[in-house]
Design an enzyme around this catalytic site. Structure first.
Site, PDB file in Angstrom:
ATOM      1  CG  PHE A  41      78.372   4.088  55.855  1.00  0.00           C
ATOM      2  CD1 PHE A  41      78.175   5.425  55.321  1.00  0.00           C
ATOM      3  CD2 PHE A  41      77.423   3.170  55.519  1.00  0.00           C
ATOM      4  CE1 PHE A  41      77.105   5.751  54.345  1.00  0.00           C
ATOM      5  CE2 PHE A  41      76.343   3.337  54.578  1.00  0.00           C
ATOM      6  CZ  PHE A  41      76.253   4.687  53.792  1.00  0.00           C
ATOM      7  CB  ILE A  51      77.529  -2.304  65.747  1.00  0.00           C
ATOM      8  CG1 ILE A  51      77.288  -1.825  67.393  1.00  0.00           C
ATOM      9  CG2 ILE A  51      76.411  -2.706  65.263  1.00  0.00           C
ATOM     10  CD1 ILE A  51      76.535  -0.472  67.472  1.00  0.00           C
ATOM     11  CG  LEU A  52      80.469  -3.736  59.762  1.00  0.00           C
ATOM     12  CD1 LEU A  52      79.206  -4.084  59.118  1.00  0.00           C
ATOM     13  CD2 LEU A  52      81.281  -2.823  59.117  1.00  0.00           C
ATOM     14  N   PRO A  72      81.926  -2.059  71.765  1.00  0.00           N
ATOM     15  CG  PRO A  72      79.850  -2.504  72.226  1.00  0.00           C
ATOM     16  CD  PRO A  72      80.891  -1.769  72.730  1.00  0.00           C
ATOM     17  CB  ALA A 117      75.407   4.636  63.783  1.00  0.00           C
ATOM     18  CG  ASP A 163      86.513   3.835  67.039  1.00  0.00           C
ATOM     19  OD1 ASP A 163      85.613   3.266  66.729  1.00  0.00           O
ATOM     20  OD2 ASP A 163      87.152   4.726  66.319  1.00  0.00           O
ATOM     21  CG  ASN A 205      81.174  10.788  65.623  1.00  0.00           C
ATOM     22  OD1 ASN A 205      80.203  11.217  65.453  1.00  0.00           O
ATOM     23  ND2 ASN A 205      81.433   9.537  65.513  1.00  0.00           N
TER      24      ASN A 205
END
Length: 418
Positions: A338, A321-322, A319, A287, A291, A223
């Site tokens: 974020f 992460i958050l 995966p 970051a 996706d 992105n």
């Protein structure tokens, strides 16, 4: 009574700029008293500084008249702000390690007032690990450090290390003098963290930038994330005294001073690096992770076959992460995510807050056209979504968003917030 600055001039070719700095500060109504190191006297004279300050210039720890009155203690405490400009690599090293072997370093060790260090040195000296380690320690101790400028140096090299222009230093001095004074004067050095609060002793884990998910050896899914906001947050956390681990996707950004950087490329590599960095007191997941990834990346460049049909790509989900951290056995005390959205920004952020197990979601609208979007730009307008509601911030430079966010993090992690 005018505000007072104790200006310590250390030895380096940039010392001549201290004369202009004194003139600008005096013009602003700020009283200046100057101290010269032995090396600084090779570049500027006590006479020239004395004429401009209209005060005695000090350079000897063992001035008998002054020392019978404990002169170095008085000098260190009579100013409202101590400024070291230029601050050479040598004096920064002494400051970081508590060495007091001349008048200047003895004053710095004895002061209970805020300290501003303005580094100036060769680019290689600036980037040396020892210098960066010393800067990290000084920031952790509460010293405010200005970033040096980029440019051509007296030695002929080019890069970061030039003393900022006297006008910029004078503006920073005015800003620091305008900050509220501390209730406990003995805590002045420990707590003086500019506008960002104190994170001394805390470990802050930050992710930044995009991830690149390979399709074949020459193509990838990604992105437009530049990493600028995450790197700004890492820099602000380091200035606030935190031990900072920055897990960065592929970006061309300089590592902030005092930050431990781990470079990764893919989402799975980023998750592994994040888990390896635990435990952390706070994690700020900035970051913009891709996706999806290709299920089976090709080992060779995929060629067009002339049929006019695109090559079939089977995608699988990366995966999260958050969400992984939100339900992790070593979940940080404060978890901030974020959300880059193009519509219904607050609604999507609130849904993400519950789903991911985060404490806050920092949401922003990235719906602008390429070149106008937040992604890659210098400014950001965010909404902080939490269980307590939505806090809307105005559009600010990304470094200002970072300072404001880290101040909020420091407050949340303070013992009084428990």
């Amino acid at each position: 009574m005018p505000q007072r600055v104790l200006l310590i001039v250390s030895g380096g070719i940039a010392a001549y700029k201290s004369l202009e700095l004194v003139r600008l500060l005096r013009k602003r109504g700020i009283a200046v008293r100057a101290v010269l190191t032995r090396s600084a006297k090779q570049f500027v004279t006590p006479l020239s500084l004395g004429v401009l300050t209209e005060d005695q210039v000090y350079d000897d720890l063992f001035d008998l008249k002054a020392e019978c009155e404990i002169g170095h203690i008085q000098l260190s405490r009579q100013a409202d702000l101590v400024v070291v400009a230029p601050a050479t690599a040598n004096i920064l090293a002494k400051m970081a390690n508590g060495i007091a072997d001349d008048l200047a370093t003895t004053l710095l060790l004895a002061t209970d007032k805020p300290v501003l260090a303005v580094p100036a040195m060769n680019v290689r000296m600036w980037h040396h690990k020892a210098t960066q380690r010393n800067l990290a320690q000084l920031r952790a101790d509460g010293v405010h450090v200005m970033e040096p400028d980029d440019g051509e140096m007296a030695c002929g090299e080019y890069g970061k290390g030039r003393l900022p222009e006297p006008e910029a230093i004078a503006v920073e001095v005015e800003r620091l003098l305008a900050l509220p004074s501390r209730a406990d004067p003995l805590a002045g050095q420990q707590d003086f963290m500019g506008d960002t609060g104190s994170l001394a002793g805390q470990h802050v884990l930050i992710t930044a930038g995009p991830t690149h998910e390979p399709i074949d050896p020459v193509r990838y899914i990604a992105n437009r994330s530049s990493g600028k906001q995450g790197f700004a947050i890492a820099a602000a956390a380091a200035r606030a005294g935190a031990r900072v681990t920055l897990v960065a996707g592929p970006v061309q950004l300089q590592t902030p001073a005092g930050v431990i950087r781990i470079d990764v490329e893919t989402a799975r590599e980023m998750l592994s690096a994040v888990e390896a960095a635990l435990p952390a007191d706070a994690a700020i997941i900035v970051a913009a992770v891709a996706d999806w990834r290709v299920a089976d990346a090709a080992g060779q460049k995929i060629k067009k076959d002339g049929s006019g049909q695109p090559a079939p790509l089977a995608l699988v989900e990366n995966p999260d992460i958050l969400a992984t951290l939100g339900h992790h056995a070593q979940r940080p005390k404060l978890l901030v995510g974020f959300a880059a959205e193009t519509e219904k920004v607050a609604d999507h952020a609130q849904a993400k807050l519950a789903k991911k197990g985060a404490d806050w979601i920092v949401a922003n609208d990235v719906s602008g056209a390429p070149g106008e979007s937040v992604m890659g730009g210098e400014d950001n307008a965010v909404q902080i979504v939490s269980a307590q509601g939505i806090e809307c911030w105005p559009r600010l430079p990304k470094h200002a968003v970072a300072d404001k966010l880290i101040a909020k993090v420091a407050h949340a992690l303070s013992p009084s917030a428990d």
